[in-house]
Design a protein around this motif. Sequence first.
Motif, PDB file in Angstrom:
ATOM      1  N   UNK A 360       0.810  -1.234   0.151  1.00 54.81           N
ATOM      2  CA  UNK A 360      -0.043   0.014   0.024  1.00 54.81           C
ATOM      3  C   UNK A 360       0.850   1.359   0.086  1.00 54.81           C
ATOM      4  N   UNK A 361       1.886   1.149   0.672  1.00 51.26           N
ATOM      5  CA  UNK A 361       2.961   2.616   0.780  1.00 51.26           C
ATOM      6  C   UNK A 361       3.435   2.732  -0.532  1.00 51.26           C
ATOM      7  N   UNK A 362       3.892   1.497  -1.307  1.00 54.20           N
ATOM      8  CA  UNK A 362       4.375   1.605  -2.691  1.00 54.20           C
ATOM      9  C   UNK A 362       3.197   2.271  -3.697  1.00 54.20           C
ATOM     10  N   UNK A 363       1.956   1.623  -3.587  1.00 51.69           N
ATOM     11  CA  UNK A 363       0.968   2.375  -4.612  1.00 51.69           C
ATOM     12  C   UNK A 363       0.767   3.592  -3.977  1.00 51.69           C
ATOM     13  N   UNK A 364       0.680   3.989  -2.877  1.00 55.16           N
ATOM     14  CA  UNK A 364       0.565   5.474  -2.760  1.00 55.16           C
ATOM     15  C   UNK A 364       1.516   6.427  -3.075  1.00 55.16           C
ATOM     16  N   UNK A 365       2.886   5.857  -3.356  1.00 56.36           N
ATOM     17  CA  UNK A 365       3.627   6.622  -3.812  1.00 56.36           C
ATOM     18  C   UNK A 365       3.375   6.876  -5.423  1.00 56.36           C
ATOM     19  N   UNK A 366       2.838   5.723  -6.085  1.00 58.67           N
ATOM     20  CA  UNK A 366       2.338   5.868  -7.405  1.00 58.67           C
ATOM     21  C   UNK A 366       1.140   6.984  -7.582  1.00 58.67           C
ATOM     22  N   UNK A 372      -3.531  11.659  -7.742  1.00 58.73           N
ATOM     23  CA  UNK A 372      -5.071  11.075  -7.827  1.00 58.73           C
ATOM     24  C   UNK A 372      -4.882  10.251  -6.475  1.00 58.73           C
ATOM     25  N   UNK A 373      -4.264  10.573  -5.277  1.00 68.79           N
ATOM     26  CA  UNK A 373      -4.486  10.004  -4.160  1.00 68.79           C
ATOM     27  C   UNK A 373      -5.444  10.417  -3.065  1.00 68.79           C
ATOM     28  N   UNK A 374      -6.522  11.320  -3.663  1.00 74.10           N
ATOM     29  CA  UNK A 374      -7.232  11.875  -2.571  1.00 74.10           C
ATOM     30  C   UNK A 374      -8.275  10.773  -2.036  1.00 74.10           C
ATOM     31  N   UNK A 375      -8.879   9.922  -2.963  1.00 70.65           N
ATOM     32  CA  UNK A 375      -9.679   8.965  -2.595  1.00 70.65           C
ATOM     33  C   UNK A 375      -9.066   7.938  -2.033  1.00 70.65           C
ATOM     34  N   UNK A 376      -7.699   7.498  -1.922  1.00 72.17           N
ATOM     35  CA  UNK A 376      -7.089   6.691  -0.962  1.00 72.17           C
ATOM     36  C   UNK A 376      -7.030   7.277   0.383  1.00 72.17           C
ATOM     37  N   UNK A 416       1.113  17.985  -1.628  1.00 73.70           N
ATOM     38  CA  UNK A 416       0.800  16.706  -2.453  1.00 73.70           C
ATOM     39  C   UNK A 416      -0.416  16.253  -2.648  1.00 73.70           C
ATOM     40  N   UNK A 417      -0.995  16.309  -1.434  1.00 75.39           N
ATOM     41  CA  UNK A 417      -2.680  16.086  -1.416  1.00 75.39           C
ATOM     42  C   UNK A 417      -3.456  16.910  -0.880  1.00 75.39           C
ATOM     43  N   UNK A 418      -4.591  17.507  -1.476  1.00 75.78           N
ATOM     44  CA  UNK A 418      -5.513  18.496  -1.273  1.00 75.78           C
ATOM     45  C   UNK A 418      -6.743  17.947  -0.862  1.00 75.78           C
TER      46      UNK A 418
END
Length: 529
Positions: A360-366, A372-376, A416-418
């Motif tokens: 999950x940490x790796x996928x979060x970096x991607x 597009x990490x707001x949904x995560x 990086x995340x809004x």
Amino acid sequence: MEFTNQDYATSSFPSSFSKFNSALTAGLLNPMSPPPPPPQSRSSPTLFEMMANEPEIASKSINVNNNNNNNNNMLSHNHHNHNHQSYVDNNREALILQRINYLLTRKSPGNSFNDSVTSDVKLTLSSKDGISVSMSVHKQILVAHSRFFALKLSHGGKANGAATTTTTTSSLLPCIVEISDCDDVEVYIQTLRLMYSKDLRCRLMREDVTKVLGILKVSAAIGFDAGVLSCLEYLEAAPWAEDEEEKISSLLSELRLEGVGAGEVLKRVSVEVPEENQEIILKLLNVVLQGKDEKARREMKGLVLKMLRENTSSSHNDLRKESLYSSCNDCLQLLRDQFLQAAAGNLKDVAQIARQADNLHWMLDILIDRQIAEDFLKSWASQTELAEVHSKVPAVHRYEISRVTARLFVGIGKGQLLASKDVRCLLLKTWLVPFYDDFGWMRRATRGLDRHLIEDGLSNTILTLPLAWQQDILLGWFNRFLNSGEDCPNIQRGFEAWWRRAFWKRNGEQEQPSQVRITTVDNNSMLKN
């Protein structure tokens, strides 16, 4: 303009200064001698005054000498650079002429190239940089291999202003052909030599990719089809360096040789169906996520992440958001199942917790790289069930999930995340205490952990909330830090920022109204009196 030392020094000082300097020197050498007559009725300078002014005079003299030396050095340096550049240019031209001479004089059995005895065409090539070379060639060979020469030697005249053909009236004299403004005379000669070769492919094997690209360009320009096909066969089979791929793609697109085999060459750097890239990259991600060798997984995660970052700006190679979140949801579901089992006392597959948390940490970096990490973030902040049973799982097995929380803190803190205020607050409410509990283990067990980066991210995340919420969180941290020390993140910088916001500015804002109110009361009392 060039200056000599004598001219510069003479023009820099007036004659009155020279007289004064001479008189001053004489006075210093002989203190008892009378001073020079002053221009006005004022007392002569004392010996002390003259000695005090001596360093100033000396410094001016030194500056003049230094300026002269610097000017001479600059002129000498510029002259040296000019001579060096001229030497380099001359040496380069000499090397080119040496290679051209080798091509013209090299003989092989059965090869009649540049044979003045049997040739019937005198060909002269001139380049844009002034190199001109003449050689003896054969009309029959040129006409048989080149559409350009077939046209020119049959009818004469000009073609695109690049070549002029003159046919003499006497059959005993050779035909004279002149081609001007060649990009590279050496490559042109090599192309002509290929017309005399029986095995073009074998001849090209001696050359490198850059040279073959030059031959391909000339072959296409003169309609040497056998040369074009041989160059394309070479390029399709030979290895390329990375810096050569762009040159090959650019030249093939410029020449428009798709109908004669260029498409096979371009298949090495492009695919016919771009949509297949989505499936290929997704398969690579899944293979990494499911790999069994941990060392190999770490290496491939770094490699894939690096390559994906390089392709982030390329839309046709980008991954669909749905595909990435599908892989994330699979990892999150496995993590939930194993974590709840471990909380219930079943530690059979407890190693899967750290594995899936790392995934999950790796996928979060991607996701963060693609913005597009707001949904995560929303999904992770909503995992209240995991947070509630967090303390029931041994710290040695659970601390990896706090790395995911730490990455979110860093992402929010660096912009990086809004996410919305409510989502940020929910993240802290759900995962801040588990993060505190795991920080000591995470600090000791995670290799390469950047503690200061995480602490700054947490501080900035807290400071994005309303001031009242900041106060509740930071007062709780203050108490915990005093009792845990190194096992608690040090967010003192965030605490100081909150303190200034809460007390300094608040006191300053209240100070001015209170002064105005007091002044008003004093004025009324004075009126009553």
